[in-house]
Design a protein around this motif. Sequence first.
Motif, mmCIF file in Angstrom:
data_model
loop_
_atom_site.group_PDB
_atom_site.id
_atom_site.type_symbol
_atom_site.label_atom_id
_atom_site.label_comp_id
_atom_site.label_asym_id
_atom_site.label_seq_id
_atom_site.Cartn_x
_atom_site.Cartn_y
_atom_site.Cartn_z
ATOM 1 N N ARG A 71 -5.358 40.769 20.516
ATOM 2 C CA ARG A 71 -4.713 41.722 21.424
ATOM 3 C C ARG A 71 -4.237 42.955 20.662
ATOM 4 O O ARG A 71 -4.452 44.096 21.104
ATOM 5 N N THR A 72 -3.585 42.744 19.529
ATOM 6 C CA THR A 72 -3.100 43.863 18.730
ATOM 7 C C THR A 72 -4.257 44.659 18.154
ATOM 8 O O THR A 72 -4.223 45.899 18.121
ATOM 9 N N ASP A 73 -5.288 43.955 17.697
ATOM 10 C CA ASP A 73 -6.438 44.645 17.124
ATOM 11 C C ASP A 73 -7.094 45.565 18.158
ATOM 12 O O ASP A 73 -7.497 46.695 17.832
ATOM 13 N N ARG A 84 5.431 44.487 22.108
ATOM 14 C CA ARG A 84 4.026 44.591 21.689
ATOM 15 C C ARG A 84 3.663 46.043 21.390
ATOM 16 O O ARG A 84 3.014 46.346 20.390
ATOM 17 N N GLU A 88 1.810 37.451 14.460
ATOM 18 C CA GLU A 88 2.561 38.235 15.447
ATOM 19 C C GLU A 88 3.917 37.580 15.720
ATOM 20 O O GLU A 88 4.923 38.291 15.902
ATOM 21 N N LEU A 99 6.959 40.068 15.323
ATOM 22 C CA LEU A 99 7.470 40.620 16.573
ATOM 23 C C LEU A 99 8.862 40.078 16.880
ATOM 24 O O LEU A 99 9.690 40.771 17.490
ATOM 25 N N SER A 136 5.190 47.096 18.181
ATOM 26 C CA SER A 136 4.497 46.507 17.036
ATOM 27 C C SER A 136 3.217 47.267 16.713
ATOM 28 O O SER A 136 2.873 47.466 15.537
ATOM 29 N N VAL A 137 2.519 47.707 17.742
ATOM 30 C CA VAL A 137 1.307 48.502 17.517
ATOM 31 C C VAL A 137 1.671 49.825 16.851
ATOM 32 O O VAL A 137 0.965 50.293 15.946
ATOM 33 N N SER A 165 -5.582 46.996 20.659
ATOM 34 C CA SER A 165 -4.686 48.133 20.848
ATOM 35 C C SER A 165 -4.808 49.125 19.705
ATOM 36 O O SER A 165 -4.734 50.345 19.923
ATOM 37 N N LEU A 166 -5.014 48.624 18.490
ATOM 38 C CA LEU A 166 -5.207 49.518 17.347
ATOM 39 C C LEU A 166 -6.476 50.350 17.522
ATOM 40 O O LEU A 166 -6.473 51.561 17.257
ATOM 41 N N PRO A 223 -3.277 41.458 12.392
ATOM 42 C CA PRO A 223 -3.194 41.539 13.854
ATOM 43 C C PRO A 223 -4.038 40.476 14.553
ATOM 44 O O PRO A 223 -5.112 40.101 14.071
#
Length: 224
Positions: free
Chosen positions: A44-46, A158, A95, A99, A161-162, A48-49, A41
């Motif tokens: 940004r994804t991290d 997004r 990503e 994605l 994906s999360v 969200s995780l 990730p």
Amino acid sequence: MKRPVLYFSFRSPYSWLTIHRLRQAVPDAADALDWLPYWDPDERTDLSLKERQAEFHYQPMSRAKHLYLLMDTKRIAQSLGLSMAWPIDVDCWWERPHLAYLAARRQGRAMEFYDAAITARWGRGDDISTTDVLARVAAEAGMDPQIALGAVDDDDIRAESVDCLVRAYEDDVFGIPYLKWGRHRFWGYDRLAAFLAAWRGPDLAPADVPVLPAYDRDTAGGCG
């Protein structure tokens, strides 16, 4: 039980090789399993995780293991009659292709995108996170390249994906490829036969799906 789940990654050569054999053994694998992408990730994804109280289990491998992986996967590819071009890519934005796969799936082009991305990465050695290569992959898959390139900026994709990575966290995924069916979990290329036997029964698992000896006790033909 629920449908089996296949966690895959465009980054992992073992993922590519396992899915190649899976599709030979199970021609309808694209429809019979739930395919979920798995990748390193970005920030940004991290974030969200963490907001979902999840994390990324995979840990980077050592240089020694990376060199072994290179030798091992070339050996497996040759045994399967596949040509392999090892990609020379650094600091990929993972990503982007994963994605883009989710965007392709929404357009009903998931397998076309998967095949085009695999051909680019492992057939030509391309960096599939770059704009030019990803646009060509999308075009070869029959989708609008701008949709593929814009997937990382689409809030809805997004969020999807999360969801994929949170589910991976909840399923204890720590490496790729990873197959899960009910309580059964199988990690790595050399666990494919065991998965098929558990899912479809020992009499239905193809005899030509090999169970290879693991030279490195820390890996079952899998990586991140």
